[in-house]
Design an enzyme around this catalytic site. Sequence first.
Site, PDB file in Angstrom:
ATOM      1  N   LEU A 240     -16.386  -1.166  46.705  1.00  0.00           N
ATOM      2  CA  LEU A 240     -15.224  -0.775  47.053  1.00  0.00           C
ATOM      3  C   LEU A 240     -15.368  -1.499  48.602  1.00  0.00           C
ATOM      4  O   LEU A 240     -15.644  -1.129  49.531  1.00  0.00           O
ATOM      5  CB  LEU A 240     -15.256   0.558  47.695  1.00  0.00           C
ATOM      6  CG  LEU A 240     -14.019   0.777  48.282  1.00  0.00           C
ATOM      7  CD1 LEU A 240     -12.694   1.008  47.334  1.00  0.00           C
ATOM      8  CD2 LEU A 240     -14.479   2.643  47.756  1.00  0.00           C
ATOM      9  N   ASP A 241     -14.129  -1.937  49.575  1.00  0.00           N
ATOM     10  CA  ASP A 241     -13.409  -2.267  50.804  1.00  0.00           C
ATOM     11  C   ASP A 241     -14.788  -3.304  51.266  1.00  0.00           C
ATOM     12  O   ASP A 241     -14.624  -3.217  52.510  1.00  0.00           O
ATOM     13  CB  ASP A 241     -13.654  -0.938  51.633  1.00  0.00           C
ATOM     14  CG  ASP A 241     -11.985   0.161  50.774  1.00  0.00           C
ATOM     15  OD1 ASP A 241     -11.078  -0.761  50.337  1.00  0.00           O
ATOM     16  OD2 ASP A 241     -12.864   0.836  51.757  1.00  0.00           O
ATOM     17  N   GLU A 242     -15.148  -4.226  50.597  1.00  0.00           N
ATOM     18  CA  GLU A 242     -15.925  -4.694  50.889  1.00  0.00           C
ATOM     19  C   GLU A 242     -16.052  -6.504  51.056  1.00  0.00           C
ATOM     20  O   GLU A 242     -16.465  -7.393  51.537  1.00  0.00           O
ATOM     21  CB  GLU A 242     -18.020  -4.460  50.586  1.00  0.00           C
ATOM     22  CG  GLU A 242     -18.195  -3.479  50.488  1.00  0.00           C
ATOM     23  CD  GLU A 242     -18.869  -3.430  52.180  1.00  0.00           C
ATOM     24  OE1 GLU A 242     -18.700  -5.016  52.887  1.00  0.00           O
ATOM     25  OE2 GLU A 242     -19.633  -2.250  52.663  1.00  0.00           O
TER      26      GLU A 242
END
Length: 297
Positions: A240-242
């Site tokens: 997530l969000d990486e």
Amino acid sequence: MRDAPHGINMDNGTSYILTFTCADRVGIVSAVTGRLAAIDGFIIDSQQYADLETGRFFMRVQFQGAGLAFPRDLNELRLVLADIVRQFEFDWSLHADSDRPRVMIAVSKGSHCLNDLLHRWRTGTLPVDIAGIVSNHENMRSLTEWHELDFHYLPIGEAGKEAQEEKLWALFESTGSELMVLARYMQVLSPELSAKLEGRCINIHHSFLPGFKGAKPYHRAHERGVKLIGATAHFVTDDLDEGPIIEQAVERVDHRASVQDMIRIGRDIEAHVLARAVGWVAERRVFMNGNRTVIFR
């Protein structure tokens, strides 16, 4: 486009974009530019980057015909370049500049990013073909239909998220879409769907990553008294969000800014950042480089 030098008979029709990455070694640029010169290819723009840390080489070349030796179509061009591709083991693509990628846009209730993308598309400043808009809510139907685009309502019902994502993937494939854009689509994609869309799905995160990941970043930014707020467009991964970052922007705020002020300012930044990211990918300027990106602007 720059003017052709005196004496060159420019073909003012189709131009082509060659992009590739490969293991770095001596002679790559010479081989590519020499081959284009041999077939009367006139280079309009050329950018390259050698990543000394990873040993990878990246290049984007835009060119067009400038003489009788230039191939008549894309297939002939591919054949002309085939031996260089094999020699250097290119991971490559070759497209006509007019070949615009088909894009599926996913959205939930927020309209600012979707509205900005649709306006740019309608006015011809976003070089994509929009295959349709998909949403887990009905809110964006009227905006979508005003633009005479297909709206696909895919709620997460009793069957659950897995069944909804199966429909989303089937729609992506059936419309011939090449890119999925999450324009404030407030659902986390499953690892399975993220893997299928690897390198083909762009998300806009309403924060300057890697800080303030997850939900309500403006609220947490306000609590911390930040002086810069921003937004990040990145490729989606199952972490997530990486995912690899494509574009970011920030704007300065001070102690007078409320949460609502930050949200209002942030929405403008989000729309601009996402549009730039989508435009660069559409123009084939973005390369994946591990967990980073190489972008030829």
